[in-house]
Scaffold this active site. Structure first.
Site, PDB file in Angstrom:
ATOM      1  CE  LYS A  53     -11.285 -23.779  28.408  1.00 57.37           C
ATOM      2  NZ  LYS A  53     -11.928 -22.948  29.436  1.00 57.37           N
ATOM      3  CB  SER A 102      -8.889 -21.961  31.768  1.00 59.62           C
ATOM      4  OG  SER A 102     -10.286 -22.002  31.485  1.00 59.62           O
ATOM      5  CB  SER A 155     -12.079 -19.384  31.683  1.00 56.35           C
ATOM      6  OG  SER A 155     -11.217 -19.705  32.728  1.00 56.35           O
TER       7      SER A 155
HETATM    8  N1  GLN Z   1      -9.086 -18.026  36.515  1.00 53.85           N
HETATM    9  C1  GLN Z   1     -10.197 -18.624  37.195  1.00 53.85           C
HETATM   10  C2  GLN Z   1      -9.770 -19.858  37.921  1.00 53.85           C
HETATM   11  O1  GLN Z   1      -8.628 -20.128  37.929  1.00 53.85           O
HETATM   12  C3  GLN Z   1     -11.315 -18.881  36.233  1.00 53.85           C
HETATM   13  C4  GLN Z   1     -11.303 -20.194  35.565  1.00 53.85           C
HETATM   14  C5  GLN Z   1     -12.421 -20.411  34.630  1.00 53.85           C
HETATM   15  O2  GLN Z   1     -13.252 -19.531  34.410  1.00 53.85           O
HETATM   16  N2  GLN Z   1     -12.501 -21.626  34.103  1.00 53.85           N
HETATM   17  O3  GLN Z   1     -10.545 -20.566  38.485  1.00 53.85           O
END
Ligand code: GLN
Length: 479
Positions: A78, A153, A177
């Site tokens: 990532k 994400s 994420s």
């Molecule tokens: N979807 C969640 C957010 O928008 C989780 C993001 C993440 O785990 N980095 O914060």
């Protein structure tokens, strides 16, 4: 029998490599070809130019008998995990040209194990989002249906593993994420116990919640990756010592289900049906299913969307466009900051910085941040209590299957609801894994779903055990 490179697992590839049925270079080239053929997914932000050189090094390790299970395995990272000498942009314009000056701890561990870094994957900007639509470099498409999001994400990492352009990948999980995109793309994703994988060299989002973890096609592969990246690191003050991290758990037998919470408003009927069927299968496989009550889980989202932006606002204060990153000139220093940050950050990131600054400001601190911290403790205690009577807690990973690109991007509240089952895990710091639980038909597409298993702190080995059992019942169901 011809080899389907897209279906290949790490374990199988490892056996081909050590038995000399395939060279590291042949494997790497086959994977690069898949990456080329699936470019339209926009899952990779960059494919590295030294894959063949890396393959040579890995081949030497194998030939000299110095290899590990991960030696020669094509792997993706990532874009918020530092790889020395490579760009790490966190999919943000503000870091578009930032080159990492050192390896993250997890990168070093993987490098030492001999993986081949194929490239860096697309993500929501600074890991804020659940669809990759917040990337400054375009959305990633779901390999199962290109009109849909891969989740986020870490959507790029999930998509490359699902489409076969890497055998494994790392993501980060602050509120879901890793698990949510794993569920949307039909792969396995693990969020480890907070403090069992070093955060040194990750671009921070919310430091008390962030954890790096693996994506893979099977639970066994996820375990191989986790075993490589876990461990104490003196560069991360929240890192536990190895005696905790390496705890072996007893075999899990009782699965707790917070039924009330799982049936929350907005959960797709087909997701619930798939979940009930999955539980039934586990029961047939010898697990006891026990209903539990965890009313504080319902506060998870509210707590998360106070604590997370608060930490975001302080973590992202460092990006001022002065020492590195995007810079725009103003009339004076203050204007420099305003222009650099205003133009460098995207909408969602700015929204969260504003929210976070607000909840931390004098006069509001106690009513928002203070209360969220108190609720966090309550949630942790409730979970601990629940684990007194069950070994594992199960929920669906997501309330819906992958949604359409654009469907939720103008409605942040709808987007935040997608995290309902995943955020409590980060708030409590416990580990959880998402394992594919089948598909539902939507138009012409078959959309994957995921089952989430949650364990107490340092319960990863129990998660792998229950996850493998779940894979087995899924497999026998298909036959
Ligand atoms: N979807 C969640 C957010 O928008 C989780 C993001 C993440 O785990 N980095 O914060």
């Amino acid at each position: 029998m011809t080899l389907d490179i897209k279906q290949l697992t790490i374990k199988q590839a490892h056996e081909l490599l050590i038995n000399k049925k395939m060279s590291v270079l042949e494997l790497a080239e086959a994977i690069l070809k898949v990456a080329e053929d699936t470019r339209d997914l926009n899952a990779y932000l960059e494919i590295f130019d030294d894959v063949r050189e890396q393959a040579e090094v890995a081949q030497k390790m194998i030939d000299e008998g110095k290899g590990t299970t991960l030696t020669g395995i094509p792997f993706a990272m990532k874009d918020n995990i530092l790889i020395k000498g490579r760009i790490a942009s966190a999919s943000s314009k503000i870091l578009e040209n930032y080159t990492a000056t050192y390896d993250a701890h997890v990168t070093k561990k993987l490098r030492d194990a001999g993986v081949i870094f194929v490239g860096r994957t697309n993500m929501d900007e600074f890991a804020m989002g659940g669809s990759t639509e917040n990337s400054a470099f375009g959305v990633t498409k779901n390999p199962h249906d290109k009109t849909r999001v891969p989740g986020g994400s870490s959507g790029g990492s999930a998509a490359v593993v699902a489409s076969g352009s890497a055998l494994g990948a790392l993501g980060t999980d602050t509120g879901g994420s890793i698990r949510q995109p794993a569920a949307f793309c039909g792969v396995v994703g693990l969020k480890p116990t907070y403090g069992s994988v070093s955060r040194s060299g990750l671009i921070a989002m919310a430091s008390s919640l962030d954890q790096a973890g693996p994506f893979a096609k099977t639970v066994e592969d996820a375990e191989i990756i986790f075993d490589c990246i876990k461990g104490h690191d003196s560069m991360d003050s929240t890192s536990y010592t190895d005696e905790f991290i390496n705890i072996k758990n007893k075999k899990p037998k009782i699965i707790g289900v917070p039924t009330e919470f799982v049936h929350a408003k907005g959960v797709d009927e087909r997701v619930l049906k798939n979940f009930e069927e999955s539980l039934e299968q586990m029961k047939n496989a010898g697990y006891e299913i026990k209903e539990i009550s965890l009313p504080s889980l319902a506060h998870g989202l509210a707590v998360y969307y106070i604590l997370m932006p608060a930490e975001v606002s302080s973590n992202l204060a460092r990006f001022d466009g002065v020492r590195y990153g995007y810079h725009a000139d103003g009339q004076n220093l203050l204007e420099d900051y305003m222009r650099s940050r205003g133009e460098g950050f995207g909408r969602e990131v700015r929204r969260r910085i504003l929210l976070g600054t607000y909840v931390l400001s004098a006069g509001y601190y106690d009513s928002y941040y203070g209360r969220a911290c108190a609720l966090r403790e309550m949630l942790k205690k409730d979970l601990e209590k629940a684990f007194g009577g069950v070994d594992i807690i199960a929920t669906p990973t997501t309330p819906t299957p992958a949604f359409k690109i654009g469907e939720k991007s103008n409605d942040p509240l709808q987007m935040y609801l997608a995290d309902i089952f995943t955020v409590p895990v980060n708030i409590a710091g416990v580990p959880a894994i998402s394992v594919p639980s089948g598909f539902i038909k939507e138009g012409d597409s078959m959309l994957p779903l995921g089952m989430q298993f949650i364990a107490p702190h340092f319960g990863e080995s129990a998660l792998f055990e229950v996850g493998k059992d779940f894979e087995k019942v899924q497999e026998s169901n298909r036959i």
